[in-house]
Design an enzyme around this catalytic site. Sequence first.
Site, short mmCIF file in Angstrom:
data_model
loop_
_atom_site.label_atom_id
_atom_site.label_comp_id
_atom_site.label_asym_id
_atom_site.label_seq_id
_atom_site.Cartn_x
_atom_site.Cartn_y
_atom_site.Cartn_z
N CYS A 146 0.83 -1.22 0.00
CA CYS A 146 0.00 0.00 0.00
C CYS A 146 0.85 1.25 0.00
CB CYS A 146 -0.98 0.00 1.17
SG CYS A 146 -0.18 -0.12 2.77
N THR A 147 2.02 1.18 0.63
CA THR A 147 2.94 2.31 0.61
C THR A 147 3.44 2.54 -0.81
OG1 THR A 147 3.69 1.74 2.83
CG2 THR A 147 5.08 3.25 1.57
#
Lengths: 451, 499
Positions: free
Chosen positions: A226-227
């Site tokens: 997700c980063t």
Amino acid sequence: MADAVEPMAVDGGHRDGACDWDGRWNHVKKFLERPGPFTHPDFEPSTESLQFLLETCKILVIGAGGLGCELLKNLALSGFRLIHVVDMDTIDLSNLNRQFLFRPKDVGRPKAEVAADFINSRIPGCKVVPHFNKIQDFDESFYRHNKFHIIVCGLDSIIARRWMNGMLISLLSYEDGVLDPSSIIPLIDGGTEGFKGNARVILPGMTACIDCTLELYPPQINFPMCTIASMPRLPEHCIEYSRLLLWPKEKPFGETALDGDNPEHIQWVFERAQERAAEFNITGVTYRLTQGVVKRIIPAVASTNAVIAAACATEVFKIASSAYIPLNNYLVFNDVDGLYTYTFEAERKDNCSACSQVPQDLQFPPSAKLQEVLEYLTENSSLQMKSPAITTTLEGKNKTLYLQSVKSIEERTRPNLCKTLKELGLSDGQELAVADVTTPQTVLFKLNFTT
Amino acid sequence: TMAATKTSKEQRYDRQLRLWGDHGQEALENAHVCLINATATGTETLKNLVLPGIGAFTIVDGHTVSGEDVGNNFFLSSSSIGKNPDKLLDNDPEFFHRFTLVIGVQLPESTCLRLGSVLWSASVPFLVCKTYGLIGYMRLVVKEHTVIESHPDNALEDLRLDQPFAELKSHIQSYDLESMEKKDHSHTPWIIIVAKYLEKWLSEHNSQPPKNYKEKEAFRQLIRQGILKNDNDVPEDEENFEEAVKNVNTALNPTKIPTAVEDLINSEQCSNITSQSASFWVMLRAIKEFIQSEGNGSLPVRGTIPDMIADSQKFINLQNVYREKAMQDAAAVSKHVECILQSVGKVSCKNASFLRVVCCRSLAEEYSVDSVNKDEITSYMDSPDSEMVLYLMLRAVDRFYQQHSRYPGVYNYQVEEDISKLKLCVNSLLQEYSLNVNIKDDYIHEFCRYGAAEPHTVAAFLGGSAAQEVIKIISHQFVPFNNTFIYNAMSQTSATFQL
């Protein structure tokens, strides 16, 4: 240093048999032929020890890279002549800052072969046999046939180390539950990273093995998806975005997989990463960083490899000659600030998944899904498996619960991941056999149902 | 640079450029080292300097190659000057002034001390190396070695949460945690969270920050209470708050000038800047003046923050607050530098907390009866098997060589009879320096057994160690040892002494 292999400064000498000129082994002989107050209790000075080293003692060196080149030189100049070396790689330009047996003209050739050639030409009498292979190419017949006395590793892969560790453990034989000492092949293992290094002595079945101390190798850090996908902060996140998300989507070079050694591929990743970084006002994306992230480059210098390989070779000599008590059993080295060493005895783990011979305990409720078991096998710091294949025996028949490495079987068994252990027909105390790249033998687990 | 034009040199040295950078590499390529004695130890050291790209080397070795030399030495085809170091010291000691550094290998004591004196006067760094049996020895002799880039392994962060500068304060104030939506709340950097709750704490505790374990725990609890709760009053999964709690200790580290830097700032070299002062001292002086003015008692802000859970914008904005302040402080330091000196090269002060200076005593001081470091020697010898005993044995063996023009136990028949002779040397050494220590007979026997052997694996260990210390001196990066290193291959242990 001259480019060509130059002839020795000593006249004559045949390549085999009687090629020992006067005084050749003087430095070594002092440790083999003289009594001393600190020698191993089993040590007896004799002129035969040198003959044993020169004519009989067989060493297997795994890796012909930074550590391997140094190891071959060190062993050859310590009297060892029967040496096999295994390495699956070919020579790259970036190796030449430390792998001194190679020259620019050798780029592209197999490391094992070039290294063997160099040593055999430079050290009269030394017979290094190269193997352009992965260590996993060899099954136990390779070891039984060659009867290596000692194995020394200079690997850059934890998986390969664990595999070698598992292989030597599988060669152990027990009579009435007692370990037969003649089946033990000592393993000296060295590793380096930048200015840090370590050397350890492993007596399989007797002392701590690689897996006993798996926590000393922290798992590789991968950035959360997700980063990378939506919240990058570091230039590394931008590079991984480019590598993991853009490359498969845009297929810039057709169906070709991303090759970290291809400068055009790296350039593409670099430019896309720069664009990504610009979007988020992130600075610091460089070509060098891009290559480092994509190839997971570990910085390396000649000096650390020299130190660690020297320590390892000293241990090989001690064990082969019984001259001194070997390192017991782990040496850590760091020369960032002065020179720091730390020596300690790593302890065996009672329930080590590699060397303890007891089935590993798996504690799960019957309602747990197979997926959870899979995650445990890969994420647990003492197991750190890569892509475990789980099989068991149900109603007298062998059943594969999940296997990743063969596409058709993966597809067939994938639905099992969502099923509970109970649904899969597993019972309390059930034995599961798990295979993985980290070990040549399957690891036995015993299911222990919790409430 | 485009991939295709990446030079082969950059590719070849890629793995090490990642450690010491292009400027470190440049320093290496501009260096010219002198190796005295191309023994196994010497050539191994040299190999480990040639491989990373040392600019030039000169070998001084008056010996002719013997059969046993070829037995332990991988490189006997390189050419040497063939001169004798003692002759050079007699006739042309200034020969050594041209070198960046001199490496002396397997030197007898007299040559070593003579050379040490010449190099000390000429301020040329000198690295002494010796492999003796299973023992390795290194002695670094450098008057004053400055290190701007020490690259410490575990550096504390420079967050300034105990004394936030104006821009940081107003950035923190721009956040209102209570009114944030969940998405923003969960992606606020932990630095902001800690800062906010610290403000709260200070207002409730008479401006006193949490000091002991109990207070820090209470502070952590305070932060935890800030985690959003869902409709059922169950705390949400806010990883950034977990990070904040985990980092309380780091965050509460008081901003302080490290003792090593304090000492440097208060040193004589820093107070007396002249046109001869090295740029290291000029920068240090500028930093001192900064501390006394714009810095309000603190070093220039380092400007980096660790990675943390946050959305891109919040993280980058916070990072930029620190970065811009660091640039501001660096500009202020530069102004001080300009005032101190007319022209100086570009200076980065982000390493201000990591500045180090290594000053090694001269060999003359180590060997003089008046200034020998008795305390260091006797305190280590409280443990009779400490590596210090090996140092004393090496000194005794040197003494033996001076008396008998040979080392003990070189030939088999000599081993037994040399033990008593060596023991006399040990005793005379201890007596001369008034060292009230006991050296076990086993070590005297062992050193006779060694017969001055130079086994390759020990030479190789030392060769790797020595080369890296030379690279540190040349590049002024990473910190060299100070000043005596002993390696014991029997036990695979080592120690560093300051003698």
